[in-house]
Design a protein around this motif. Sequence first.
Motif, PDB file in Angstrom:
ATOM      1  N   GLN A 196      29.752  38.702   5.482  1.00 57.16           N
ATOM      2  CA  GLN A 196      28.651  39.288   6.124  1.00 57.16           C
ATOM      3  C   GLN A 196      28.374  38.901   7.573  1.00 57.16           C
ATOM      4  OE1 GLN A 196      25.289  38.824   3.422  1.00 57.16           O
ATOM      5  NE2 GLN A 196      26.205  38.519   1.859  1.00 57.16           N
ATOM      6  N   ASP A 197      29.405  38.299   8.136  1.00 56.61           N
ATOM      7  CA  ASP A 197      29.518  38.046   9.567  1.00 56.61           C
ATOM      8  C   ASP A 197      30.992  38.077   9.965  1.00 56.61           C
ATOM      9  OD1 ASP A 197      28.854  37.606  12.160  1.00 56.61           O
ATOM     10  OD2 ASP A 197      27.023  36.136  11.378  1.00 56.61           O
ATOM     11  N   GLU A 198      31.269  37.758  11.228  1.00 48.02           N
ATOM     12  CA  GLU A 198      32.658  37.905  11.738  1.00 48.02           C
ATOM     13  C   GLU A 198      33.459  36.796  11.050  1.00 48.02           C
ATOM     14  OE1 GLU A 198      34.997  37.351  16.004  1.00 48.02           O
ATOM     15  OE2 GLU A 198      32.520  37.424  16.019  1.00 48.02           O
ATOM     16  N   ILE A 199      34.845  37.218  10.894  1.00 47.50           N
ATOM     17  CA  ILE A 199      35.760  36.589  10.279  1.00 47.50           C
ATOM     18  C   ILE A 199      36.596  35.808  11.398  1.00 47.50           C
ATOM     19  CG2 ILE A 199      37.859  36.424   8.622  1.00 47.50           C
ATOM     20  CD1 ILE A 199      36.905  39.163   7.431  1.00 47.50           C
ATOM     21  N   LEU A 200      36.451  34.565  11.249  1.00 52.39           N
ATOM     22  CA  LEU A 200      36.899  33.759  12.548  1.00 52.39           C
ATOM     23  C   LEU A 200      38.496  33.170  11.981  1.00 52.39           C
ATOM     24  CD1 LEU A 200      33.952  31.731  13.948  1.00 52.39           C
ATOM     25  CD2 LEU A 200      34.782  34.130  14.520  1.00 52.39           C
ATOM     26  N   ASP A 201      38.721  33.107  10.908  1.00 57.81           N
ATOM     27  CA  ASP A 201      40.243  32.498  11.007  1.00 57.81           C
ATOM     28  C   ASP A 201      40.737  33.014   9.242  1.00 57.81           C
ATOM     29  OD1 ASP A 201      42.601  31.299  11.606  1.00 57.81           O
ATOM     30  OD2 ASP A 201      41.579  29.197  11.259  1.00 57.81           O
ATOM     31  N   VAL A 202      41.961  33.166   9.268  1.00 56.62           N
ATOM     32  CA  VAL A 202      42.534  33.188   7.924  1.00 56.62           C
ATOM     33  C   VAL A 202      43.834  32.469   7.865  1.00 56.62           C
ATOM     34  CG1 VAL A 202      43.823  34.762   6.379  1.00 56.62           C
ATOM     35  CG2 VAL A 202      41.663  35.678   7.920  1.00 56.62           C
TER      36      VAL A 202
ATOM     37  N   THR B 129      39.585  32.140   3.982  1.00 55.43           N
ATOM     38  CA  THR B 129      38.834  32.698   5.229  1.00 55.43           C
ATOM     39  C   THR B 129      37.894  31.675   5.690  1.00 55.43           C
ATOM     40  OG1 THR B 129      37.574  34.159   3.968  1.00 55.43           O
ATOM     41  CG2 THR B 129      39.673  35.105   4.592  1.00 55.43           C
ATOM     42  N   ALA B 130      37.723  31.709   7.209  1.00 52.77           N
ATOM     43  CA  ALA B 130      36.367  31.225   7.794  1.00 52.77           C
ATOM     44  C   ALA B 130      35.621  32.003   8.354  1.00 52.77           C
ATOM     45  CB  ALA B 130      36.985  30.266   8.830  1.00 52.77           C
ATOM     46  N   CYS B 131      34.314  32.107   7.951  1.00 55.82           N
ATOM     47  CA  CYS B 131      33.378  33.254   8.462  1.00 55.82           C
ATOM     48  C   CYS B 131      32.086  32.475   8.932  1.00 55.82           C
ATOM     49  CB  CYS B 131      33.065  33.988   7.217  1.00 55.82           C
ATOM     50  SG  CYS B 131      32.060  35.551   7.461  1.00 55.82           S
ATOM     51  N   MET B 132      31.533  33.353  10.032  1.00 58.30           N
ATOM     52  CA  MET B 132      30.535  32.839  10.670  1.00 58.30           C
ATOM     53  C   MET B 132      29.005  32.943   9.698  1.00 58.30           C
ATOM     54  SD  MET B 132      30.395  32.040  13.642  1.00 58.30           S
ATOM     55  CE  MET B 132      28.639  32.487  14.277  1.00 58.30           C
ATOM     56  N   ASP B 133      29.302  33.382   8.572  1.00 56.49           N
ATOM     57  CA  ASP B 133      28.044  33.206   7.616  1.00 56.49           C
ATOM     58  C   ASP B 133      28.193  31.904   6.938  1.00 56.49           C
ATOM     59  OD1 ASP B 133      30.139  33.368   5.744  1.00 56.49           O
ATOM     60  OD2 ASP B 133      29.760  35.297   5.019  1.00 56.49           O
ATOM     61  N   GLY B 134      28.926  31.012   7.517  1.00 51.88           N
ATOM     62  CA  GLY B 134      29.052  29.807   6.969  1.00 51.88           C
ATOM     63  C   GLY B 134      29.659  29.313   5.895  1.00 51.88           C
ATOM     64  N   LYS B 135      30.397  30.486   5.386  1.00 56.96           N
ATOM     65  CA  LYS B 135      31.085  30.411   4.051  1.00 56.96           C
ATOM     66  C   LYS B 135      32.796  30.169   4.155  1.00 56.96           C
ATOM     67  CE  LYS B 135      27.799  32.564   0.956  1.00 56.96           C
ATOM     68  NZ  LYS B 135      26.824  32.570   1.902  1.00 56.96           N
ATOM     69  N   ILE B 136      33.481  29.587   3.265  1.00 55.95           N
ATOM     70  CA  ILE B 136      34.932  29.547   3.323  1.00 55.95           C
ATOM     71  C   ILE B 136      35.349  30.453   2.064  1.00 55.95           C
ATOM     72  CG2 ILE B 136      37.178  28.232   2.840  1.00 55.95           C
ATOM     73  CD1 ILE B 136      35.887  26.036   4.612  1.00 55.95           C
ATOM     74  N   ARG B 137      36.106  31.327   2.047  1.00 53.22           N
ATOM     75  CA  ARG B 137      36.429  32.175   0.834  1.00 53.22           C
ATOM     76  C   ARG B 137      37.941  32.118   0.413  1.00 53.22           C
ATOM     77  NH1 ARG B 137      32.291  34.668   3.657  1.00 53.22           N
ATOM     78  NH2 ARG B 137      30.837  35.621   2.486  1.00 53.22           N
ATOM     79  N   LEU B 138      38.268  31.850  -0.677  1.00 50.95           N
ATOM     80  CA  LEU B 138      39.380  31.676  -1.264  1.00 50.95           C
ATOM     81  C   LEU B 138      39.845  32.880  -2.178  1.00 50.95           C
ATOM     82  CD1 LEU B 138      42.072  29.908  -1.919  1.00 50.95           C
ATOM     83  CD2 LEU B 138      40.885  29.273  -4.224  1.00 50.95           C
ATOM     84  N   PHE B 139      40.985  33.749  -1.921  1.00 47.49           N
ATOM     85  CA  PHE B 139      41.232  34.890  -2.687  1.00 47.49           C
ATOM     86  C   PHE B 139      42.521  35.041  -2.644  1.00 47.49           C
ATOM     87  CE2 PHE B 139      41.253  37.189   1.026  1.00 47.49           C
ATOM     88  CZ  PHE B 139      40.108  36.956   1.848  1.00 47.49           C
ATOM     89  N   ASN B 140      42.948  35.855  -3.572  1.00 51.32           N
ATOM     90  CA  ASN B 140      44.114  36.579  -3.883  1.00 51.32           C
ATOM     91  C   ASN B 140      44.456  37.743  -3.175  1.00 51.32           C
ATOM     92  OD1 ASN B 140      46.708  37.632  -5.179  1.00 51.32           O
ATOM     93  ND2 ASN B 140      46.599  36.353  -6.828  1.00 51.32           N
ATOM     94  N   LEU B 141      45.218  37.685  -2.284  1.00 48.89           N
ATOM     95  CA  LEU B 141      45.444  38.988  -1.415  1.00 48.89           C
ATOM     96  C   LEU B 141      46.385  39.995  -2.014  1.00 48.89           C
ATOM     97  CD1 LEU B 141      44.923  39.877   1.676  1.00 48.89           C
ATOM     98  CD2 LEU B 141      46.993  39.029   2.040  1.00 48.89           C
ATOM     99  N   ASN B 142      47.093  39.494  -2.843  1.00 51.12           N
ATOM    100  CA  ASN B 142      47.951  40.542  -3.857  1.00 51.12           C
ATOM    101  C   ASN B 142      47.134  41.439  -4.825  1.00 51.12           C
ATOM    102  OD1 ASN B 142      50.398  39.928  -2.515  1.00 51.12           O
ATOM    103  ND2 ASN B 142      50.637  38.321  -3.547  1.00 51.12           N
ATOM    104  N   ASP B 143      46.526  40.602  -5.470  1.00 45.31           N
ATOM    105  CA  ASP B 143      45.244  41.277  -6.641  1.00 45.31           C
ATOM    106  C   ASP B 143      44.028  41.559  -6.007  1.00 45.31           C
ATOM    107  OD1 ASP B 143      47.347  40.610  -8.285  1.00 45.31           O
ATOM    108  OD2 ASP B 143      46.376  38.742  -8.841  1.00 45.31           O
TER     109      ASP B 143
ATOM    110  N   GLY C 190      26.453  25.628   9.803  1.00 41.92           N
ATOM    111  CA  GLY C 190      26.295  27.107  10.655  1.00 41.92           C
ATOM    112  C   GLY C 190      27.611  27.691  10.009  1.00 41.92           C
ATOM    113  N   GLY C 191      28.305  28.317  11.202  1.00 42.72           N
ATOM    114  CA  GLY C 191      29.447  29.268  10.814  1.00 42.72           C
ATOM    115  C   GLY C 191      30.787  28.491  10.683  1.00 42.72           C
ATOM    116  N   VAL C 192      31.814  28.799  10.272  1.00 43.51           N
ATOM    117  CA  VAL C 192      33.095  28.337  10.200  1.00 43.51           C
ATOM    118  C   VAL C 192      34.053  28.834  11.044  1.00 43.51           C
ATOM    119  CG1 VAL C 192      34.896  27.291   8.500  1.00 43.51           C
ATOM    120  CG2 VAL C 192      32.659  27.827   7.602  1.00 43.51           C
ATOM    121  N   ARG C 193      34.616  28.148  12.039  1.00 43.04           N
ATOM    122  CA  ARG C 193      35.388  28.737  13.081  1.00 43.04           C
ATOM    123  C   ARG C 193      36.890  28.896  12.889  1.00 43.04           C
ATOM    124  NH1 ARG C 193      32.729  27.551  19.298  1.00 43.04           N
ATOM    125  NH2 ARG C 193      31.924  25.515  18.609  1.00 43.04           N
ATOM    126  N   THR C 194      37.204  27.600  12.158  1.00 42.34           N
ATOM    127  CA  THR C 194      39.001  27.585  12.260  1.00 42.34           C
ATOM    128  C   THR C 194      38.985  26.928  10.893  1.00 42.34           C
ATOM    129  OG1 THR C 194      39.327  25.561  13.479  1.00 42.34           O
ATOM    130  CG2 THR C 194      39.164  27.810  14.583  1.00 42.34           C
TER     131      THR C 194
END
Length: 288
Positions: free
Chosen positions: A125-131, A142-156, A168-172
């Motif tokens: 819901q905000d800018e993706i700053l790192d993968v 992924t690190a996002c300016m919405d303050g969340k770190i997301r874990l996911f399966n890119l292939n699936d 606040g946001g997660v930069r790197t």
Amino acid sequence: DLVKSLTFSILSMCLSPINILALCLSSNKICFFSFGLDLKGQCLYEMPTSSLQKRVWYLKEHGVWLSSGRKSENDKFYYLYELDVDFEKNGNKIECLYNKGHWHRSVFFENPTDPNNPNYNKGHQDEILDVIEITKPLLILTACMDGKIRLFNLNDKEYLKVWNTHEGGVRTLAYNPNIESNGLILSTGFEYHINMFATDLSIDDAYKGKLEGHYAPVVCAKFLADSYMCASVDEEAVVKIWDTKQHQCLQSIAPDKKNLVINRLLYIKRYNRFVIYGNKMIFYDPKY
């Protein structure tokens, strides 16, 4: 010579294992350069994009180039784009392979509106700053300016977890698989410290402490090679070298130039150098 040839700001840069340097430019382009030991680059391909891409990454284990941005200025969500470009090394020559029909192959992680969809309302819901890639098992964070770190399966194309780790946001993010049992993660936000997490447990339970010592918000932290050492840079362009095992700062380097705007720090493993960049590029040779 590479930097002098650019007339737009560098928003992001990434170096692949065969020394392809990708730059996201404010002119709605992603430029790919061959990058040699002399630190000079030759442009291989300028990729025009239909929307401004803020970041670019190469995922070695997945073998893909990713960028991030919105579909339009009015779009609420940010997306990951798999870029339609590949490079092949033939002797000393690097060839660019791409489809001239479009600049990306696919768009990842749309925000589903169906509550029954497992990815419902988990979109950025905000800018993706790192993968970054996690290799045990093979996933991405992924690190996002919405303050969340997301874990996911890119292939699936499936979200696995979403964590709130910063006020606040997660930069790197940075990952070293050779520390702890399954690796160590560094994360930076807009605080004056660096967070450390193990990956053998859920991030909620795997907090390993902080690296404290900066006197300005930390912009970025990256591991140096496969060691316990990492480098960080803050908004005042002060660089620090850390021992993550002992939680100690080993070296602090004040900038010798004024009015530096720092976007990121990039470690170049092949040459054991790192560079901080924004409105300038400054190279460092770590001594440890």
